[in-house]
Design a protein around this motif. Structure first.
Motif, mmCIF file in Angstrom:
data_model
loop_
_atom_site.group_PDB
_atom_site.id
_atom_site.type_symbol
_atom_site.label_atom_id
_atom_site.label_comp_id
_atom_site.label_asym_id
_atom_site.label_seq_id
_atom_site.Cartn_x
_atom_site.Cartn_y
_atom_site.Cartn_z
ATOM 1 N N LEU A 25 0.818 -1.202 0.000
ATOM 2 C CA LEU A 25 0.000 0.000 0.000
ATOM 3 C C LEU A 25 0.855 1.258 0.000
ATOM 4 C CD1 LEU A 25 -2.863 1.089 0.068
ATOM 5 C CD2 LEU A 25 -2.772 1.042 2.573
ATOM 6 N N GLY A 26 2.081 1.151 0.519
ATOM 7 C CA GLY A 26 2.959 2.313 0.532
ATOM 8 C C GLY A 26 3.578 2.587 -0.817
ATOM 9 N N TYR A 27 4.147 1.559 -1.468
ATOM 10 C CA TYR A 27 4.847 1.832 -2.723
ATOM 11 C C TYR A 27 3.936 1.843 -3.944
ATOM 12 C CZ TYR A 27 5.278 -3.331 -3.326
ATOM 13 O OH TYR A 27 5.044 -4.673 -3.454
ATOM 14 N N VAL A 28 2.649 1.487 -3.780
ATOM 15 C CA VAL A 28 1.744 1.554 -4.923
ATOM 16 C C VAL A 28 1.611 2.996 -5.422
ATOM 17 C CG1 VAL A 28 -0.359 1.801 -3.539
ATOM 18 C CG2 VAL A 28 -0.489 0.783 -5.815
ATOM 19 N N TRP A 29 1.679 3.955 -4.477
ATOM 20 C CA TRP A 29 1.569 5.355 -4.877
ATOM 21 C C TRP A 29 2.836 5.835 -5.563
ATOM 22 C CZ3 TRP A 29 -3.093 7.087 -5.082
ATOM 23 C CH2 TRP A 29 -4.051 6.600 -4.205
ATOM 24 N N PHE A 30 3.971 5.339 -5.131
ATOM 25 C CA PHE A 30 5.221 5.702 -5.808
ATOM 26 C C PHE A 30 5.265 5.107 -7.214
ATOM 27 C CE2 PHE A 30 6.233 6.488 -1.419
ATOM 28 C CZ PHE A 30 7.119 7.558 -1.464
ATOM 29 N N ALA A 31 4.724 3.906 -7.370
ATOM 30 C CA ALA A 31 4.673 3.292 -8.693
ATOM 31 C C ALA A 31 3.802 4.110 -9.631
ATOM 32 C CB ALA A 31 4.144 1.864 -8.581
ATOM 33 N N PHE A 32 2.676 4.554 -9.138
ATOM 34 C CA PHE A 32 1.788 5.356 -9.986
ATOM 35 C C PHE A 32 2.426 6.702 -10.325
ATOM 36 C CE2 PHE A 32 -1.760 8.277 -10.718
ATOM 37 C CZ PHE A 32 -2.433 7.590 -11.720
ATOM 38 N N ALA A 33 3.052 7.331 -9.345
ATOM 39 C CA ALA A 33 3.716 8.606 -9.605
ATOM 40 C C ALA A 33 4.854 8.442 -10.604
ATOM 41 C CB ALA A 33 4.241 9.198 -8.293
ATOM 42 N N GLY A 34 5.621 7.348 -10.470
ATOM 43 C CA GLY A 34 6.707 7.101 -11.423
ATOM 44 C C GLY A 34 6.195 6.907 -12.831
ATOM 45 N N ALA A 35 5.080 6.197 -12.990
ATOM 46 C CA ALA A 35 4.485 5.997 -14.312
ATOM 47 C C ALA A 35 4.042 7.323 -14.918
ATOM 48 C CB ALA A 35 3.314 5.037 -14.209
ATOM 49 N N ALA A 36 3.421 8.165 -14.100
ATOM 50 C CA ALA A 36 2.948 9.455 -14.603
ATOM 51 C C ALA A 36 4.112 10.356 -15.007
ATOM 52 C CB ALA A 36 2.092 10.141 -13.534
ATOM 53 N N ILE A 37 5.130 10.429 -14.174
ATOM 54 C CA ILE A 37 6.275 11.298 -14.483
ATOM 55 C C ILE A 37 7.000 10.809 -15.740
ATOM 56 C CG2 ILE A 37 8.529 12.071 -13.644
ATOM 57 C CD1 ILE A 37 7.347 11.993 -10.804
#
Length: 351
Positions: free
Chosen positions: A134-146
Motif C-alpha cells: 500500500l505504501g509503494y503503490v503510490w510511488f509506482a503510480f507517480a513514477g508511471a505518470a512522471i
C-alpha cells in the motif's frame, strides 16, 4: 430515371451487410461478457482451500462471518475484482497505444510507463524504506505518470510535433535510462532487490481492498477517457490530413490518449506489478474478431483482457497446490505460444 431506380438497391446493399456483421460483433461481445462473469464466479469458488460451490454461493450473498466467508469476501472477491480491473486497464491501454502509434507491436511498456512505475517502486524501497504494498503503490503510480510526461516532452521537443515515431523513440530512450538506474540501485541494495522481485513478477495474490479501492478511480477515469477517443481514432486511421478534415485534432488526441494510457497502465502496474503480454496480444485478438474499427476494438479489448487475466490467475492457483504461480508467469506461458502461432499464420490484422 435510371439513376432514381438504381438508388434503392444500392442503399439496401450497403445497409444490409453492415447490420449483419455489427449484430454478430455485438453477440460476440455479449458472449465474452458472459465468459467473464463465469470466470469471475470460478475465481471466487476455486483456490488452495476447497469450498463447495453451493457453500460459496450462499456465503457470497450472505456473509455469516465464518472462515469460508472470510476467505471469500476478504481474499477471493477483491482479488477477482482487481484481476478484472487490471486486465481491462491493460487491454484497453494496449489497444489505445497501438492505435495512437500505428505500431502493431506496441504495448504498455513502450512509452516508459511500466519502467517508470518500476522506478517509483525502486525509489520507495531503496531510498525511503517503504516496503508495504500500500505504501509503494503510490510511488509506482507517480513514477508511471512522471515517465509519461518526460516521454511526451522529449517526443514533442523542437519544432516538430509529437509524432508516433518520436514518442516511441523517446519512450525507448527513457526506458533505457530508468532501467539502468533501477539496476544500479537494486544491485547496491540486496534487501531492496529481494522485496522488489516479488512486485516485478506481476501478481494478484495478497492484494486486498486497500489496494483495489485507491487505484479504482484512476482506472475508471482512464477507461472513460479512452472510450471517448473512439471516433477521433477512427478518423485518424485514414491519415492525419483526412482526419483533420473530419474534425479530429491529432496532437490533442495524442495528448489525451497519453493521459488515458498513463492512468490505465500506471494504476494497473502499480497495483499488480508489470504483467506482460496482455496489452500486446489482446488488441490483436479483438481485431481478429471485430476488424479494425475502434468502435469494436476498444470494447472487445476491455472485456477480453480481464477474461485472459482472471483465467490465468485461476490456472496459477490450481496447477501447483498449495502454492501458486504468479499470474504474470501464467499469462506469458499461456498467451505467448498462441500469439506466436497467430503471427506464423499471418492472421494478425494490420493497423
Amino acid at each position: 430515371m435510371s439513376v432514381a431506380t438504381s438508388s434503392p438497391p444500392q442503399s439496401a446493399d450497403v445497409v444490409g451487410p453492415r447490420r449483419t456483421p455489427n449484430t454478430l460483433k455485438a453477440v460476440g461481445l455479449l458472449v465474452a461478457l458472459a465468459a467473464l462473469v463465469v470466470l469471475g464466479l470460478l475465481s471466487v469458488w476455486l483456490g488452495s482451500k476447497s469450498i463447495p460451490f453451493t457453500a460459496t454461493w450462499d456465503v457470497l450473498w450472505n456473509n455469516d462471518g465464518s472462515n469460508d466467508a472470510v476467505i471469500i469476501h476478504e481474499y477471493r472477491v477483491p482479488r477477482t475484482l482487481l484481476g478484472m480491473l487490471v486486465g481491462a486497464a491493460l487491454g484497453l491501454a494496449g489497444a489505445l497505444m497501438q492505435a495512437l502509434t500505428r505500431n502493431p507491436l506496441a504495448e504498455p511498456g513502450l512509452l516508459g510507463v511500466t519502467t517508470g512505475a518500476a522506478t517509483g517502486v525502486v525509489i520507495s524501497l531503496g531510498f525511503l524504506g517503504i516496503s508495504s504494498l500500500l505504501g509503494y503503490v503510490w510511488f509506482a503510480f507517480a513514477g508511471a505518470a512522471i515517465a509519461s510526461v518526460v516521454v511526451y516532452v522529449i517526443g514533442s521537443s523542437g519544432r516538430r510535433t509529437a509524432s508516433p515515431e518520436r514518442l516511441v523513440l523517446a519512450g525507448a530512450a527513457v526506458t533505457a535510462v530508468l532501467f539502468a538506474f533501477n539496476s544500479a540501485v537494486l544491485l547496491m541494495d540486496p534487501e531492496a532487490f529481494d522485496q522488489y522481485r516479488f512486485w516485478q513478477v506481476g501478481s494478484l495474490a495478497g492484494r486486498f481492498y486497500d489496494v483495489l479501492l485507491p487505484v479504482l478511480p484512476f482506472i475508471v477515469v482512464g477507461i472513460v477517457v479512452a472510450l471517448l477517443l473512439i471516433r477521433p481514432l477512427n478518423a485518424l486511421a485514414m491519415g492525419e490530413d483526412l482526419g483533420r478534415a473530419l474534425g479530429a485534432h491529432p496532437d490533442r488526441v495524442r495528448v489525451v490518449g497519453a493521459i488515458a494510457i498513463t492512468l490505465l497502465c500506471g494504476a494497473a502496474t502499480a497495483a499488480a506489478g508489470p504483467i506482460a503480454f496482455v496489452g500486446l496480444a489482446v488488441p490483436h485478438m479483438a481485431r481478429l474478431i471485430a476488424g479494425p474499427d475502434q468502435r469494436w476494438v476498444l470494447p472487445y479489448s476491455l472485456v477480453l483482457a480481464p477474461v485472459l487475466l482472471v483465467g490465468s490467475d485461476i490456472v496459477g492457483r490450481l496447477i501447483a497446490p498449495p502454492s501458486e504461480v504468479q499470474v504474470g508467469i501464467v499469462t506469458a506461458a499461456i498467451g505467448v505460444p498462441v500469439f506466436i502461432a497467430l503471427c506464423r499464420k499471418r492472421k494478425l490484422t494490420s493497423l
